[in-house]
Scaffold this active site. Structure first.
Site, mmCIF file in Angstrom:
data_model
loop_
_atom_site.group_PDB
_atom_site.id
_atom_site.type_symbol
_atom_site.label_atom_id
_atom_site.label_comp_id
_atom_site.label_asym_id
_atom_site.label_seq_id
_atom_site.Cartn_x
_atom_site.Cartn_y
_atom_site.Cartn_z
ATOM 1 N N SER A 119 -6.298 1.411 57.470
ATOM 2 C CA SER A 119 -4.899 0.985 57.378
ATOM 3 C C SER A 119 -4.452 0.308 58.657
ATOM 4 O O SER A 119 -3.378 -0.292 58.690
ATOM 5 C CB SER A 119 -3.993 2.199 57.170
ATOM 6 O OG SER A 119 -4.397 2.918 56.049
ATOM 7 N N HIS A 140 -8.356 -3.944 52.455
ATOM 8 C CA HIS A 140 -7.330 -2.904 52.489
ATOM 9 C C HIS A 140 -6.588 -2.778 51.157
ATOM 10 O O HIS A 140 -5.709 -3.584 50.846
ATOM 11 C CB HIS A 140 -6.350 -3.205 53.635
ATOM 12 C CG HIS A 140 -5.326 -2.147 53.843
ATOM 13 N ND1 HIS A 140 -4.025 -2.412 54.216
ATOM 14 C CD2 HIS A 140 -5.398 -0.803 53.712
ATOM 15 C CE1 HIS A 140 -3.359 -1.279 54.316
ATOM 16 N NE2 HIS A 140 -4.159 -0.287 54.012
ATOM 17 N N GLU A 152 -4.964 -6.361 50.907
ATOM 18 C CA GLU A 152 -4.921 -7.167 52.134
ATOM 19 C C GLU A 152 -6.354 -7.456 52.566
ATOM 20 O O GLU A 152 -7.160 -6.528 52.651
ATOM 21 C CB GLU A 152 -4.234 -6.384 53.276
ATOM 22 C CG GLU A 152 -2.748 -6.570 53.367
ATOM 23 C CD GLU A 152 -2.150 -5.813 54.558
ATOM 24 O OE1 GLU A 152 -1.504 -6.434 55.398
ATOM 25 O OE2 GLU A 152 -2.329 -4.583 54.638
ATOM 26 N N ASN A 190 1.509 -2.207 56.655
ATOM 27 C CA ASN A 190 1.824 -1.017 57.463
ATOM 28 C C ASN A 190 2.561 -1.343 58.755
ATOM 29 O O ASN A 190 3.252 -0.482 59.306
ATOM 30 C CB ASN A 190 0.554 -0.216 57.740
ATOM 31 C CG ASN A 190 0.140 0.547 56.499
ATOM 32 O OD1 ASN A 190 0.972 1.162 55.842
ATOM 33 N ND2 ASN A 190 -1.128 0.476 56.149
HETATM 34 N N1 NAD Z 1 -3.542 7.212 51.945
HETATM 35 C C1 NAD Z 1 -3.111 5.964 51.824
HETATM 36 O O1 NAD Z 1 -2.017 5.703 51.304
HETATM 37 C C2 NAD Z 1 -3.980 4.817 52.306
HETATM 38 C C3 NAD Z 1 -3.677 3.512 51.892
HETATM 39 C C4 NAD Z 1 -4.513 2.458 52.291
HETATM 40 C C5 NAD Z 1 -5.603 2.723 53.109
HETATM 41 N N2 NAD Z 1 -5.876 4.001 53.511
HETATM 42 C C6 NAD Z 1 -7.050 4.228 54.362
HETATM 43 O O2 NAD Z 1 -8.115 4.699 53.552
HETATM 44 C C7 NAD Z 1 -8.952 5.564 54.322
HETATM 45 C C8 NAD Z 1 -9.087 6.892 53.600
HETATM 46 O O3 NAD Z 1 -7.811 7.460 53.446
HETATM 47 P P1 NAD Z 1 -7.523 8.578 52.334
HETATM 48 O O4 NAD Z 1 -6.041 8.645 52.200
HETATM 49 O O5 NAD Z 1 -8.378 8.342 51.124
HETATM 50 O O6 NAD Z 1 -8.039 9.897 53.099
HETATM 51 P P2 NAD Z 1 -8.504 11.290 52.477
HETATM 52 O O7 NAD Z 1 -8.297 12.287 53.545
HETATM 53 O O8 NAD Z 1 -7.909 11.511 51.123
HETATM 54 O O9 NAD Z 1 -10.084 11.073 52.234
HETATM 55 C C9 NAD Z 1 -11.011 10.836 53.261
HETATM 56 C C10 NAD Z 1 -12.390 11.239 52.733
HETATM 57 O O10 NAD Z 1 -13.359 10.810 53.713
HETATM 58 C C11 NAD Z 1 -14.367 11.784 53.743
HETATM 59 N N3 NAD Z 1 -15.129 11.644 54.973
HETATM 60 C C12 NAD Z 1 -14.794 12.025 56.234
HETATM 61 N N4 NAD Z 1 -15.800 11.733 57.095
HETATM 62 C C13 NAD Z 1 -16.778 11.145 56.365
HETATM 63 C C14 NAD Z 1 -18.068 10.625 56.672
HETATM 64 N N5 NAD Z 1 -18.544 10.664 57.913
HETATM 65 N N6 NAD Z 1 -18.801 10.101 55.676
HETATM 66 C C15 NAD Z 1 -18.337 10.072 54.392
HETATM 67 N N7 NAD Z 1 -17.130 10.553 54.041
HETATM 68 C C16 NAD Z 1 -16.358 11.074 55.012
HETATM 69 C C17 NAD Z 1 -13.619 13.116 53.623
HETATM 70 O O11 NAD Z 1 -14.478 14.173 53.225
HETATM 71 C C18 NAD Z 1 -12.564 12.761 52.573
HETATM 72 O O12 NAD Z 1 -13.030 13.040 51.260
HETATM 73 C C19 NAD Z 1 -8.331 5.645 55.710
HETATM 74 O O13 NAD Z 1 -8.942 4.697 56.551
HETATM 75 C C20 NAD Z 1 -6.872 5.282 55.446
HETATM 76 O O14 NAD Z 1 -6.223 4.720 56.564
HETATM 77 C C21 NAD Z 1 -5.094 5.063 53.111
#
Ligand code: NAD
Length: 291
Positions: A119, A140, A152, A190
């Site tokens: 993000s 993104h 994005e 963001n």
């Molecule tokens: N939550 C949102 O609204 C949103 C929106 C756009 C982008 N993002 C981005 O997406 C990414 C994930 O966010 P999320 O909300 O899904 O988080 P989340 O916490 O729901 O999920 C993250 C997952 O990554 C896994 N993980 C951690 N370390 C790991 C590794 N070394 N190898 C493989 N898997 C691993 C965890 O076990 C978990 O299942 C982040 O970079 C976040 O910034 C989030």
């Protein structure tokens, strides 16, 4: 470049949504996580969300079955070596992401494109730690992925045109719309959204309004579909804090300082919907404000 096999790293709320839409569009998906529980939950949630689309006549039962058949899961990162495109959607922490790319790259084919769903973290900096900065970019998606129309696309300083065009073609095949953002902290969505959420948390912290009055004000007064605190819980308060820190560090302007109340919620492990408690408590039938 013809992309058929896609590796998705992280089966959390974003990773499972990304696997869902890509499988529905016909790509073969290998979904990876460090936790078997996250993989199992991710796959179950994909099935549930696809079923909802079938019940609303958005897709057929045959589409759902075909999409589920296209998704495999693995705990072993090297298995992603056989893919044409990797979308990393693991936890929003730079050390986690760089360690993943380091471990993965010895197993990759030379043509494989690496992308991150980050993000906010610098695409150029993530790319510079890989063996293929020209084949690296930001991909993104928005949350929830099956519903949100925008993707994005962020070019790092070294990203080549072929890589950009290949990712754009994937977005088009998904039936989504791409917006191109330059690689500056938090990109476009963001950069604008998070300071608004952070300001809503300051408004709560300074006692200007309660959780309910702040969310009601922005829903009914600014016509936002969700209030900013409800939205923060939905995104994940740890992710919100991580993005504010990236804005604060990257742009060196005090206007981006994260609200201490946001830090306190994250320190408590009250991360929003994913932990059942944030600005609202989700453990009962109806969400109840926690302040
Ligand atoms: N939550 C949102 O609204 C949103 C929106 C756009 C982008 N993002 C981005 O997406 C990414 C994930 O966010 P999320 O909300 O899904 O988080 P989340 O916490 O729901 O999920 C993250 C997952 O990554 C896994 N993980 C951690 N370390 C790991 C590794 N070394 N190898 C493989 N898997 C691993 C965890 O076990 C978990 O299942 C982040 O970079 C976040 O910034 C989030």
């Amino acid at each position: 470049m013809d992309i058929q096999k896609v590796g998705v790293i992280g089966a959390g709320q974003m990773g499972n949504g990304i696997a869902h839409v890509l499988a529905l569009a016909g790509y073969d998906i290998l979904l990876n996580d460090i936790s078997q529980d996250a993989l199992d939950k991710g796959k179950t949630l994909i099935a549930k969300n696809l079923e909802r689309q079938v019940s609303r006549d958005k897709i057929s039962a045959a589409d759902m079955d075909a999409a589920l058949d296209r998704i495999s899961t693995t705990l072993k990162l090297p298995d992603l070596g056989a893919t044409d495109l990797v979308i990393e959607a693991a936890t929003e922490r730079e050390t986690v992401k760089t360690a993943i790319f380091e471990d993965l790259q010895p197993h990759l084919q030379s043509h494989t494109i690496l992308t991150s769903n980050t993000s906010s973290i610098s695409i150029t900096r993530l790319a510079s730690r890989t063996d293929r900065p020209e084949k690296f970019m930001g991909f993104h998606f928005m949350n929830p992925v099956p519903v949100m129309q925008l993707v994005e696309l962020i070019r790092g300083i070294a990203t080549d045109e072929e890589t950009f065009k290949s990712c754009l073609a994937v977005v088009e095949k998904l039936g989504k719309t791409a917006a191109t953002a330059e690689d500056f902290p938090a990109f476009i969505v963001n950069r604008i959204l998070m300071p608004m959420i952070n300001e809503a948390i300051y408004t709560l912290y300074e006692g200007v309004g309660s959780v309910r009055s702040i969310d009601t004000s922005m829903k009914l007064g600014a016509n936002h579909p969700m209030g900013p605190l409800e939205l923060a819980d939905f995104i994940g308060l740890d992710t919100c804090l991580a993005i504010m820190n990236v804005l604060h560090d990257g742009l060196a302007d005090t206007k981006y300082r994260p609200c201490p109340l946001l830090t306190k919620y994250v320190e408590a492990g009250w991360l929003g919907r994913k932990t059942d408690r944030g600005f609202y408590d989700y453990r009962g039938d109806e969400p109840v404000p926690t302040r």
